[in-house]
Scaffold this active site. Structure first.
Site, short mmCIF file in Angstrom:
data_model
loop_
_atom_site.label_atom_id
_atom_site.label_comp_id
_atom_site.label_asym_id
_atom_site.label_seq_id
_atom_site.Cartn_x
_atom_site.Cartn_y
_atom_site.Cartn_z
N SER A 225 41.47 -25.96 2.37
CA SER A 225 41.68 -25.16 1.15
C SER A 225 43.16 -25.04 0.83
CB SER A 225 41.06 -23.77 1.32
OG SER A 225 39.69 -23.87 1.62
N ARG A 226 43.91 -26.13 0.99
CA ARG A 226 45.38 -26.09 0.94
C ARG A 226 46.00 -26.65 -0.33
NH1 ARG A 226 47.45 -30.97 1.75
NH2 ARG A 226 49.47 -30.20 2.45
N GLU B 235 36.96 -23.53 0.85
CA GLU B 235 36.02 -23.27 1.94
C GLU B 235 35.60 -21.80 2.07
OE1 GLU B 235 37.69 -26.79 4.82
OE2 GLU B 235 38.97 -25.32 3.85
#
Length: 331
Positions: A88-89, A284
């Site tokens: 989730s970056r 996520e």
């Protein structure tokens, strides 16, 4: 008999690679000879809306519309590395890289505009629709195309997330930044005669930092909940001696639109001090609490706790029979 129950579950999630591992994204921003703006970044679009978000960020900084941004990604011959579409970056890490590149390009544009317009300073210069102009005297203006004709307008910027490796002895450290938070509440109906479980209602509260694109956020929540529902109730690889028995969609079941309830969504904006415009990633986190909330609701409905997923109708019926036997034995 059909019994209803409610359950909740929450998660706090550290985005990015974490634990001191280098988490780096690089982006380039350019004004081409025709005055159009190009963003180069190796961030992969896997349906999370990265291209849309990055275009919005660059457009906001450079004073143009999102459709004026030409986005180049997933081409290693042209784009710098932005890390994986994982953890989730991308919104946080690559979003910061895009923001930095767009800001540097803006600075380069206004400095070149100052010289072109023969102004004393860059003060009071504004950008709008590919033009740079003096706010107090709008006729004093120059187009991006004219500035690009005077030489290359290309910048590259890198963003590295701040993480600290945890101490192996004490467990202390700051392994992730930022953290995001999510909570689901669900209501289920369990048919004790067939073992069928139906999720009839769902509520989600998701911390997003700053909602750059609320519609994309709602889509992420819908998709994450559907994945969590499938994870908790349906999806079973059927591993037997290392062999996957459920290798096709005829026997590996996934949720359809009929299985997923209408979700009530609450977007919580708790700005990240280091995020691009305060944004955080939520890819996520919107999936993780769904299955635990559903299992808690099942427990509330029939008083049986399941520790193995998916909770299929067969497993429900077996668990009910075992509970009935234990009840008779105790009496």
């Amino acid at each position: 008999m059909k019994k209803r129950g409610r359950g909740i579950a929450s998660v706090h999630y550290g985005t990015g690679y974490g634990n001191g591992f280098p988490d780096v994204s690089t982006a380039r921003a350019e004004v081409s000879k025709d005055g159009s703006i190009i963003i180069y970044i190796g961030a992969t679009e896997v349906g999370q809306g990265a291209k849309t978000i990055f275009c919005q960020m660059a457009a906001e900084i450079l004073g143009v519309e999102t459709y004026d941004i030409h986005f180049v990604c997933e081409d290693t011959s042209q784009t710098p590395d932005a890390g994986t579409a994982a953890a989730s970056r991308q919104t946080y890490n690559s979003g910061n890289a895009v923001k930095k590149a767009a800001e540097s390009l803006r600075q380069m544009l206004v400095e070149r505009a100052q010289k072109h317009l023969q102004l004393n300073s860059i003060h009071d210069l504004a950008l709008e629709d590919h033009w740079i102009y003096l706010k107090d005297y709008p006729k004093k203006r120059v187009h991006f195309k004219d500035l690009a004709g005077e030489g290359t307008l290309l910048v590259e910027e890198t963003f590295t997330a701040q993480t600290v490796k945890m101490d192996e002895e004490t467990g202390e450290g700051a392994p992730y930044w930022p953290y995001t938070f999510c909570c689901y509440g669900v209501e289920v109906e369990v048919d004790t005669e067939t073992g069928e479980i139906q999720v009839i209602r769902g509520v989600c509260a998701q911390d997003v930092g700053k909602a750059i694109n609320p519609e994309l956020i709602e889509g992420q929540i819908d998709g994450g909940f559907a994945m969590g529902l499938g994870y908790g109730l349906m999806e079973d690889l059927g591993l037997s001696n290392g062999e996957i028995r459920h290798s096709r969609f005829a026997n590996y079941l996934i949720p359809t639109a009929l299985d997923v309830p209408e979700l009530e969504k609450f977007i919580i904006e708790d700005l990240s001090s280091t995020g691009p415009f305060g944004a955080k990633g939520i890819g996520e986190p919107v999936m993780i609490p769904a299955a635990p909330a559903i299992l808690n609701a099942i427990y509330d409905a029939i008083g049986i706790r399941f520790y193995e997923i998916p909770v299929t109708p067969e497993r429900v019926l077996i668990a009910i029979k075992e509970a009935q036997k234990e009840e008779k034995h105790d009496t």
